[in-house]
Design a protein around this motif. Structure first.
Motif, short mmCIF file in Angstrom:
data_model
loop_
_atom_site.label_atom_id
_atom_site.label_comp_id
_atom_site.label_asym_id
_atom_site.label_seq_id
_atom_site.Cartn_x
_atom_site.Cartn_y
_atom_site.Cartn_z
N CYS A 353 0.86 -1.18 0.00
CA CYS A 353 0.00 0.00 0.00
C CYS A 353 0.90 1.23 0.00
O CYS A 353 1.77 1.38 0.87
CB CYS A 353 -0.91 -0.01 1.23
SG CYS A 353 -2.21 1.26 1.16
N TRP A 365 -5.28 -2.76 6.66
CA TRP A 365 -5.81 -3.57 5.56
C TRP A 365 -7.18 -4.13 5.92
O TRP A 365 -7.44 -4.45 7.08
CB TRP A 365 -4.86 -4.73 5.23
CG TRP A 365 -3.58 -4.32 4.60
CD1 TRP A 365 -2.44 -3.96 5.23
CD2 TRP A 365 -3.31 -4.22 3.20
NE1 TRP A 365 -1.47 -3.64 4.33
CE2 TRP A 365 -1.97 -3.79 3.06
CE3 TRP A 365 -4.06 -4.45 2.05
CZ2 TRP A 365 -1.36 -3.60 1.83
CZ3 TRP A 365 -3.46 -4.26 0.81
CH2 TRP A 365 -2.13 -3.83 0.70
N CYS A 400 -6.80 -1.01 1.31
CA CYS A 400 -5.98 -0.50 2.40
C CYS A 400 -6.33 0.96 2.66
O CYS A 400 -6.79 1.67 1.76
CB CYS A 400 -4.49 -0.65 2.10
SG CYS A 400 -3.86 0.47 0.84
#
Length: 593
Positions: A353, A365, A400
């Motif tokens: 991410c 997440w 995310c």
């Protein structure tokens, strides 16, 4: 004292004071005087005449220029005292004082003078001992040049004074530039010049330099001064920030950067920005050394510098880094296997991410299950979610979230579908019941599995009698019997296959029971056929007997009986076959799907 002694004393006095006669007429003046042009000078003078003339009523005083005759030019005449301005009578005739003052002596007064007095109606006298007036020229106020200099460029500072009298010792002296040597730089005797070799620096700008001219004959000195104007390139180019040196700048704040320098003449300013990511530098606008941001954005982050320039040169400031603080932007999931995810069970996979943020973001997440649609929080370290041995249960929709104390932002959803060989391969009855299957029933078998990509199916039947297995279909995994028969009894299985692998199900036993009604009808029909066959055989034998035919021998009769018995048996077998054929016809509508 005797008369001879008085006469000698008078002679000595006259010699000292300048007497012109020994018979009590005389004038006493200095032999010479020195004066500086423009100054004031006094002719000290005294005179006398015989004592018998004490009762005189009027005396005329006259100062004459040499040769001091009747028609010589008069410097002063008491009968016309204002004839020559600047000439002032300071004597007192009654006290026999004939002193005169010249208030602003000029070069034209550089002459010899004598005093003459006239006793009206009596007599007159001219003091022939003359007064020599020496007038020295006054030096002009010094002039220093040039005053405009350029840093680092060697030049000569020149101090000059004109109207110099050759008869005097005149000198020039510098002040304000220590440890410098000067030398005479003029051949004109009436002009005194001193040249000073000089390499100016910016520190000499606005420095006051003086030069004085000094006469040795008189306690006289005159000075000139200038303020140096040294042109120099900008120095100490500095960026000042209106928020101080500790820059805590949030997106949307106002900010002003001010570029300052020490320069002469005043500098012009230009601004440059070096991008943080690309490293490229570009020119940006700024007004009079000020770069303003009314509402600063994250894209304004970077490295700033300013350049100050004048006609002498230019100089650049140090670089100032501006980092605008803002909530995360452009939150994105990157996959180490690329955007086209072809992931097999057992592979390694890392999801990263990333975002643009300041300060650095923290990441979390979430996974949304494909079947239930529920989202749950899962762990990730520093924005990375790693699978060391990915399984089919890891399939789902991932996202995310990046957050700092200014805010948060969420990425788009990334679907991960893990590919794997078929699992949980099962064959089952979907129409009917495999526990009690009768001839003529409808029955459907279906093969199912979990797989990615989707599997294809092959169904197999293993005969109970010989334990041999044969493939039945390679379709969508469904086998349908419209009217099942006993011959369909056996052990069924299916194999699910994709490009990753194949798996075979356990066996499913299918046992088809005979139907009683159908069996009775078939037996009855078979018996009727057998009866008819036997009746036919008996009728034929009887016919042969009536015709009188005889058997050739017992063996022939036995052969005939044997053939007849075989025919009967064949008829019975044929009847049984008819039964089987009829049974098969009853299930002729069975099909595979």
């Amino acid at each position: 004292m005797s008369t001879s002694h008085w006469t000698l004393a008078l002679l000595v006095m006259c010699l000292i004071q300048g007497c012109s006669s020994v018979d009590q007429w005389g004038v006493s003046v200095p032999g010479s005087l020195s004066a500086l042009e423009g100054s004031s000078v006094i002719f000290n003078c005294s005179f006398w005449y015989p004592e018998g003339l004490q009762s005189v009523h009027k005396i005329t005083a006259i100062w004459l220029k040499d040769p001091c005759r009747v028609h010589s030019e008069e410097l002063y005449n008491s009968n016309n005292p204002n004839r020559n301005p600047g000439i002032e009578w300071i004597g007192n005739l009654g006290q026999k004082n004939c002193s005169l003052r010249i208030n602003a002596v000029q070069k034209k007064h550089n002459h010899r003078f004598c005093f003459r007095f006239i006793i009206v109606d009596k007599d007159k006298w001219t003091g022939m001992p003359r007064l020599q007036l020496i007038v020295y020229a006054r030096p002009r106020t010094p002039v220093i040049s040039p005053s405009e200099l350029v840093e680092g460029v060697k030049t000569n500072l020149k101090c000059s004074s004109s109207n110099i009298d050759e008869k005097t010792k005149t000198s020039l002296k510098w002040y304000g530039l220590p440890d410098q040597s000067a030398e005479q730089c003029s051949d004109d005797p009436t002009v005194l010049s001193s040249c000073l070799r000089f390499i100016p620096s910016y520190q000499d700008h606005n420095k006051i330099i003086k030069c004085s001219v000094t006469y040795s004959v008189f306690a006289y000195s005159d000075k000139a001064s200038i303020t140096l104007n040294v042109s120099y390139a900008p120095k100490n180019v500095t960026i000042r920030v209106d928020k101080g040196s500790e820059l805590t700048i949030r997106e949307g704040d106002k900010l002003s950067l001010m570029c300052t320098s020490n320069s002469n003449p005043e500098a012009m300013y230009s601004w440059h920005k070096r991008e943080e990511e690309s490293g490229e530098t570009r020119l940006i606008n700024g007004s009079k050394g000020t770069l303003s941001f009314q509402s600063i954005t994250s894209s304004d982050s970077g490295f700033y510098s300013c350049t100050a320039t004048n006609h002498v040169g230019s100089n650049k400031s140090n670089t100032l880094e501006i980092r605008v603080q803002y909530a995360p932007k452009n939150v994105t999931i990157r996959v180490d296997k690329g955007s086209e995810l072809t992931i097999r069970e057992g592979d390694k996979l890392s999801l990263m991410c990333t975002s643009n943020s300041n300060p650095e973001a923290m990441y979390s997440w979430h996974k949304r299950e494909e079947e239930s649609g529920e989202a749950r929080l899962i762990n990730g370290s520093k924005g990375t979610l790693s699978f060391q041995n990915i399984t089919s249960s890891d399939s789902g929709f991932y996202s995310c979230t990046a957050a700092n104390h200014f805010g948060s932002n969420k990425s788009n959803t990334l679907e991960i579908r893990v590919q794997y060989a078929p699992k949980n391969v099962t064959i089952q009855v979907v129409h009917g019941s495999h526990l009690e299957i009768k001839e003529g029933d409808m029955l459907s078998l279906m093969c199912t599995s979990n797989s990615n990509p989707e599997a294809t199916y092959t169904l197999y039947k293993r005969e109970e009698s010989n334990d041999q297995t044969r493939a039945l279909s390679n379709m969508k995994g469904t086998l349908t019997f419209q009217h099942i028969s006993r011959s369909d009894s056996g052990f069924y299985s299916c194999t699910a296959t994709n490009y990753i692998g194949n798996v075979t199900s356990n066996d499913l036993e299918i046992y088809v029971q005979s139907s009683p009604a159908i069996l009775n009808i078939l037996i009855a029909r078979s018996l009727v056929g057998i009866g008819l066959l036997l009746a036919t055989v008996l009728w034929i034998r009887r016919k042969d007997l009536f015709k009188g035919k005889k058997s050739e021998n017992n063996s022939q009769h036995e052969m005939l009986d044997l053939q007849q018995e075989r025919q009967v048996a064949q008829s019975v077998d044929s009847a049984v076959d008819d039964y089987v054929d009829q049974n098969k016809q009853s299930s002729a509508e069975t099909s595979f799907i």
